[in-house]
Design an enzyme around this catalytic site. Structure first.
Site, PDB file in Angstrom:
ATOM      1  N   SER A  12     -15.348  11.061 -58.491  1.00 56.51           N
ATOM      2  CA  SER A  12     -14.018  10.383 -58.887  1.00 56.51           C
ATOM      3  C   SER A  12     -12.859  11.515 -59.460  1.00 56.51           C
ATOM      4  O   SER A  12     -12.292  11.387 -60.294  1.00 56.51           O
ATOM      5  CB  SER A  12     -14.236   9.371 -59.882  1.00 56.51           C
ATOM      6  OG  SER A  12     -14.954  10.002 -61.156  1.00 56.51           O
ATOM      7  N   ALA A  15     -10.313  15.077 -55.363  1.00 52.96           N
ATOM      8  CA  ALA A  15     -10.726  14.642 -53.765  1.00 52.96           C
ATOM      9  C   ALA A  15     -11.312  13.158 -53.763  1.00 52.96           C
ATOM     10  O   ALA A  15     -10.754  12.526 -52.616  1.00 52.96           O
ATOM     11  CB  ALA A  15     -11.514  15.899 -53.402  1.00 52.96           C
ATOM     12  N   GLN A  47      -6.958  23.272 -66.191  1.00 51.69           N
ATOM     13  CA  GLN A  47      -5.846  23.495 -67.221  1.00 51.69           C
ATOM     14  C   GLN A  47      -4.545  23.999 -66.334  1.00 51.69           C
ATOM     15  O   GLN A  47      -3.433  23.352 -66.448  1.00 51.69           O
ATOM     16  CB  GLN A  47      -6.273  24.608 -68.330  1.00 51.69           C
ATOM     17  CG  GLN A  47      -7.412  23.990 -69.135  1.00 51.69           C
ATOM     18  CD  GLN A  47      -7.618  25.242 -70.060  1.00 51.69           C
ATOM     19  OE1 GLN A  47      -7.176  26.216 -69.762  1.00 51.69           O
ATOM     20  NE2 GLN A  47      -8.853  24.888 -70.758  1.00 51.69           N
ATOM     21  N   GLY A  48      -4.723  25.093 -65.799  1.00 47.82           N
ATOM     22  CA  GLY A  48      -3.630  25.975 -65.186  1.00 47.82           C
ATOM     23  C   GLY A  48      -2.678  25.223 -64.383  1.00 47.82           C
ATOM     24  O   GLY A  48      -1.505  25.256 -64.747  1.00 47.82           O
ATOM     25  N   GLY A  49      -3.152  24.376 -63.369  1.00 50.49           N
ATOM     26  CA  GLY A  49      -2.302  23.773 -62.637  1.00 50.49           C
ATOM     27  C   GLY A  49      -2.557  23.419 -61.269  1.00 50.49           C
ATOM     28  O   GLY A  49      -3.666  23.719 -60.544  1.00 50.49           O
ATOM     29  N   GLU A 113       0.368  32.866 -61.859  1.00 51.42           N
ATOM     30  CA  GLU A 113      -1.189  33.124 -62.418  1.00 51.42           C
ATOM     31  C   GLU A 113      -1.500  34.262 -61.359  1.00 51.42           C
ATOM     32  O   GLU A 113      -0.516  34.693 -60.457  1.00 51.42           O
ATOM     33  CB  GLU A 113      -1.793  31.945 -61.932  1.00 51.42           C
ATOM     34  CG  GLU A 113      -1.762  30.898 -63.074  1.00 51.42           C
ATOM     35  CD  GLU A 113      -2.809  29.769 -62.900  1.00 51.42           C
ATOM     36  OE1 GLU A 113      -3.569  29.555 -62.003  1.00 51.42           O
ATOM     37  OE2 GLU A 113      -2.810  28.940 -63.806  1.00 51.42           O
ATOM     38  N   ASP A 209     -25.258  18.294 -57.163  1.00 49.90           N
ATOM     39  CA  ASP A 209     -26.218  17.288 -56.444  1.00 49.90           C
ATOM     40  C   ASP A 209     -25.544  17.051 -55.088  1.00 49.90           C
ATOM     41  O   ASP A 209     -26.581  16.905 -54.204  1.00 49.90           O
ATOM     42  CB  ASP A 209     -26.151  16.204 -57.104  1.00 49.90           C
ATOM     43  CG  ASP A 209     -26.004  16.194 -58.841  1.00 49.90           C
ATOM     44  OD1 ASP A 209     -27.169  15.743 -59.430  1.00 49.90           O
ATOM     45  OD2 ASP A 209     -24.814  16.522 -59.158  1.00 49.90           O
ATOM     46  N   HIS A 230     -14.685  33.091 -63.993  1.00 51.11           N
ATOM     47  CA  HIS A 230     -13.467  33.062 -64.703  1.00 51.11           C
ATOM     48  C   HIS A 230     -13.462  34.266 -65.563  1.00 51.11           C
ATOM     49  O   HIS A 230     -14.597  34.344 -66.446  1.00 51.11           O
ATOM     50  CB  HIS A 230     -12.951  31.634 -65.069  1.00 51.11           C
ATOM     51  CG  HIS A 230     -11.520  31.474 -65.542  1.00 51.11           C
ATOM     52  ND1 HIS A 230     -10.985  32.412 -66.539  1.00 51.11           N
ATOM     53  CD2 HIS A 230     -10.658  30.822 -64.737  1.00 51.11           C
ATOM     54  CE1 HIS A 230      -9.614  31.942 -66.694  1.00 51.11           C
ATOM     55  NE2 HIS A 230      -9.406  31.212 -65.738  1.00 51.11           N
ATOM     56  N   ARG A 276      -9.292  37.409 -59.611  1.00 51.85           N
ATOM     57  CA  ARG A 276     -10.211  37.107 -60.624  1.00 51.85           C
ATOM     58  C   ARG A 276     -11.526  37.946 -60.759  1.00 51.85           C
ATOM     59  O   ARG A 276     -11.975  38.258 -61.800  1.00 51.85           O
ATOM     60  CB  ARG A 276     -10.604  35.692 -60.549  1.00 51.85           C
ATOM     61  CG  ARG A 276      -9.709  34.710 -61.441  1.00 51.85           C
ATOM     62  CD  ARG A 276     -10.194  33.406 -61.224  1.00 51.85           C
ATOM     63  NE  ARG A 276      -9.105  32.524 -61.618  1.00 51.85           N
ATOM     64  CZ  ARG A 276      -8.956  31.354 -61.692  1.00 51.85           C
ATOM     65  NH1 ARG A 276      -9.901  30.620 -61.189  1.00 51.85           N
ATOM     66  NH2 ARG A 276      -7.646  30.712 -62.205  1.00 51.85           N
ATOM     67  N   HIS A 337     -17.159  29.583 -62.713  1.00 54.27           N
ATOM     68  CA  HIS A 337     -16.038  28.444 -62.917  1.00 54.27           C
ATOM     69  C   HIS A 337     -15.897  27.697 -61.680  1.00 54.27           C
ATOM     70  O   HIS A 337     -15.881  26.579 -61.595  1.00 54.27           O
ATOM     71  CB  HIS A 337     -14.683  29.363 -63.070  1.00 54.27           C
ATOM     72  CG  HIS A 337     -13.461  28.653 -63.090  1.00 54.27           C
ATOM     73  ND1 HIS A 337     -13.407  27.806 -64.306  1.00 54.27           N
ATOM     74  CD2 HIS A 337     -12.296  28.634 -62.567  1.00 54.27           C
ATOM     75  CE1 HIS A 337     -12.048  27.228 -64.100  1.00 54.27           C
ATOM     76  NE2 HIS A 337     -11.520  27.869 -63.014  1.00 54.27           N
ATOM     77  N   ARG A 372     -11.291  32.210 -54.195  1.00 59.04           N
ATOM     78  CA  ARG A 372     -10.210  31.220 -54.561  1.00 59.04           C
ATOM     79  C   ARG A 372      -9.082  32.008 -55.201  1.00 59.04           C
ATOM     80  O   ARG A 372      -9.162  32.222 -56.403  1.00 59.04           O
ATOM     81  CB  ARG A 372     -10.825  29.943 -55.056  1.00 59.04           C
ATOM     82  CG  ARG A 372      -9.761  28.900 -55.121  1.00 59.04           C
ATOM     83  CD  ARG A 372     -10.378  27.805 -55.805  1.00 59.04           C
ATOM     84  NE  ARG A 372     -10.558  28.104 -57.172  1.00 59.04           N
ATOM     85  CZ  ARG A 372     -10.167  27.890 -58.401  1.00 59.04           C
ATOM     86  NH1 ARG A 372      -8.891  27.371 -58.241  1.00 59.04           N
ATOM     87  NH2 ARG A 372     -10.580  28.376 -59.578  1.00 59.04           N
ATOM     88  N   LEU A 378      -7.147  22.244 -56.996  1.00 56.44           N
ATOM     89  CA  LEU A 378      -6.581  20.985 -57.234  1.00 56.44           C
ATOM     90  C   LEU A 378      -5.695  20.553 -55.765  1.00 56.44           C
ATOM     91  O   LEU A 378      -5.765  19.389 -55.504  1.00 56.44           O
ATOM     92  CB  LEU A 378      -5.723  20.756 -58.347  1.00 56.44           C
ATOM     93  CG  LEU A 378      -6.356  20.764 -59.570  1.00 56.44           C
ATOM     94  CD1 LEU A 378      -5.339  20.797 -60.727  1.00 56.44           C
ATOM     95  CD2 LEU A 378      -7.279  19.775 -60.063  1.00 56.44           C
TER      96      LEU A 378
HETATM   97  C1  SIN Z   1      -6.823  28.425 -65.169  1.00 57.55           C
HETATM   98  O1  SIN Z   1      -6.248  27.654 -65.569  1.00 57.55           O
HETATM   99  O2  SIN Z   1      -7.044  29.548 -65.285  1.00 57.55           O
HETATM  100  C2  SIN Z   1      -7.933  27.746 -64.302  1.00 57.55           C
HETATM  101  C3  SIN Z   1      -7.300  27.700 -62.781  1.00 57.55           C
HETATM  102  C4  SIN Z   1      -8.017  27.503 -61.694  1.00 57.55           C
HETATM  103  O3  SIN Z   1      -9.213  27.861 -61.871  1.00 57.55           O
HETATM  104  O4  SIN Z   1      -7.396  27.693 -60.726  1.00 57.55           O
END
Ligand code: SIN
Length: 543
Positions: A12, A15, A47-49, A113, A209, A230, A276, A337, A372, A378
């Site tokens: 949930s 996606a 968090q980030g977006g 970012e 899983d 991360h 990253r 992460h 990524r 997201l």
């Molecule tokens: C972050 O807020 O650093 C994570 C964002 C992400 O992993 O895409």
């Protein structure tokens, strides 16, 4: 329990919810199975977006280039095009559905970012983006009577009959027995596997899983060696590795070593905003060089009021651990992460198993390649969740064999236990602890043939233990899939770094790894899938 279920969605997060909404919009009924409460998922903690080319100075082609740049030669270009282009439409729709992203004077605010060439990250509640998205999607899903949630119901396996996925078996929380839930098709959206590692930003539910179940059912998995670490998780003794968003560096935060010195400019021209994997490895190198255990993120040059408003959750969480981000550098170190690999899909979420679709972190669409781009996940969940839901509904409506009503009366797994629940619980905990340490130390940020071979030996030994129950077995299976693919890939690319092969080798390794039960790890070209692609034919041909 309803008597007719057309579709099952497992998970949930963004996606799963988006897939369920798409299926329901076509008029079918959906059961969404969740391991914990419906609001608990990796999405909830994001968090980030959301990266999306919606600002005035941005273009989808730039977003596409940045995504491919981060992906280090392994992105599926068609999937990237779909992501950046459909992403705009689905984000506008999400906003229409009530998701409230941060604005100033009515205009959407975009942050920066790492590895993005534009400020293109939408955020909500400062650093509570995932929470806001889940709130908006859950509200919409709960208002749709065709969507039912079955919470605290862990999916145990996929039902496969005549080469087709026909539903799931899950653990009924009320009677603590296995039940079958049959359906025309299943959409897996069960998230990632960060819990495989000792240090992770992921919640407890992220145990992989879905990947293990798909593998056991015969579906192919791709690119499992690519695990993203991360760079900046809170590093305080005894505290969870809480994520300190990349957006902090995007807003001007700098990294310092234990000597108080800024070090990223020595490692990359983009300094703190390098990709990253580079930042994570730079931190590891600095820790080794200074023989210390932590680096620091320093936000003190920024305005305190701005920081409290922009990062309210991070500010509060750090304060609870006695750290004021407005006044002092905060200790950080890398943590697992995100996994770029997963159940292999085409552009519409079709896996190599008929009747099984996948979207979100559990899936590998090829969008992320070997690494990524920040805040693309997201968007991927939203876009490919909708596409998988639509494709599943369309294919199943066309199929001549509808699913049977769910079996809601037989506790058919009851009484099969061979040991007490207490014993099983202790074994599961011990297995998890051992695997997580092993993965962190030997299949982590830096790998080698020696470390991977030793990890595999131990994991295979654990796998052979007869006392393993389904959740632990799944956990070990996913660890094995990551370790096998990491040993197989004799080069360094994106998030996969091998001491013994420190450079990328395009001539030999610009290929995807495919993990299948029948053929182990093999290579597959980086090709362009089209909607209705021949993914299943390719899988058959390899057997
Ligand atoms: C972050 O807020 O650093 C994570 C964002 C992400 O992993 O895409």
């Amino acid at each position: 329990m309803q008597r007719e279920t057309d579709f099952v969605v497992v998970g949930s997060g963004i996606a799963g919810l988006r897939a369920a909404l798409e299926i329901a919009a076509g008029g079918a009924c959906v059961v969404v199975l969740t391991k914990e409460r419906a609001a608990e998922s990796n999405t909830e903690y994001a968090q980030g977006g959301v990266a999306v080319a919606l600002s005035e100075d941005d273009e989808t082609s730039l977003h596409e280039d940045d995504t491919r740049g981060a992906g280090a030669g392994l992105c599926d270009e068609r999937a990237v095009r779909v992501l950046v282009e459909d992403g705009r439409r689905y984000m506008r729709e999400l906003i229409e559905w009530g998701a409230e992203f941060d604005r100033e004077g009515g205009r959407l605010l975009f942050t920066q970012e790492a590895a993005h060439s534009r400020r293109r990250i939408l955020h909500a509640g400062g650093d509570a983006t995932g929470h806001e998205i889940v709130r908006a999607l859950l509200a919409r899903a709960r208002a749709d009577e065709r969507i039912r949630f079955l919470a605290h119901a862990a999916t145990e396996e996929l039902i496969v009959e005549d080469g087709r996925c026909r539903g799931v078996r899950y653990l009924d929380p009320l009677v603590r027995a296995s039940r079958s839930l049959r359906a025309r098709a299943v959409v897996l959206a069960s998230g990632g596997a960060g819990q495989l590692y000792l240090h992770t930003t992921n919640p407890q539910v992220a145990t992989g899983d879905g990947m293990a179940m798909a593998y056991a059912a015969g579906a192919e998995l791709a690119d499992m060696e690519f695990v993203q670490f991360h760079p900046t998780a809170l590093n305080v003794e005894g505290a969870p590795r809480f994520l300190l968003s990349e957006a902090m560096r995007g807003e001007g935060g700098v990294l310092r070593n234990a000597e108080g010195k800024r070090f990223m400019p020595r490692y990359h021209e983009r300094a703190e905003l390098a990709p990253r994997d580079i930042v994570s490895r730079a931190i590891v190198a600095e820790l080794e060089r200074t023989a210390t255990r932590t680096a620091f993120i320093d936000m003190t040059a920024l305005d305190a009021r701005f920081l409290r408003r922009r990062f309210p959750k991070i500010y509060d969480t750090c304060l609870r651990h006695g750290l004021d981000i407005t006044r002092e550098p905060v200790p950080v170190s890398p943590a697992a992460h995100y996994i770029m690999g997963g159940v292999r899909t085409d552009l519409d979420g079709r896996t190599t198993l008929h009747g099984l679709y996948a979207a979100g972190e559990v899936a590998c669409t090829g969008v992320h390649g070997a690494n990524r781009l920040a805040s693309n996940s997201l968007l991927e969940g939203l876009v490919f969740g909708a596409r998988a839901g639509r494709a599943a509904a369309a294919a199943a409506h066309a199929a001549d064999a509808p699913g049977s009503p769910p079996d809601d009366t037989n506790g058919d797994g009851a009484g099969q236990a061979t040991m007490s629940d207490a014993n099983a619980g202790e074994i599961a905990l011990a297995v998890r602890k051992r695997v997580r340490r092993l993965m962190w130390e030997r299949v982590g940020i830096l790998r080698s043939r020696q470390s991977l071979t030793r990890a595999l030996g131990e994991l295979e030994q654990i796998e052979r233990a007869r006392s393993l129950r389904a959740p632990s077995r799944n956990f070990v299976t996913v660890a094995l899939l990551v370790a096998r693919a990491a040993l197989w890939r004799e080069e360094s690319r994106g998030a996969h770094f091998r001491y013994d092969f420190p450079a990328p080798d395009d001539a030999r390794w610009r290929v995807h790894s495919i993990n299948s039960r029948t053929s182990g790890v093999s290579a597959s070209e980086v090709i362009e899938f089209s909607a209705g692609s021949n993914l299943r034919e390719m899988a058959k041909a390899r057997r």
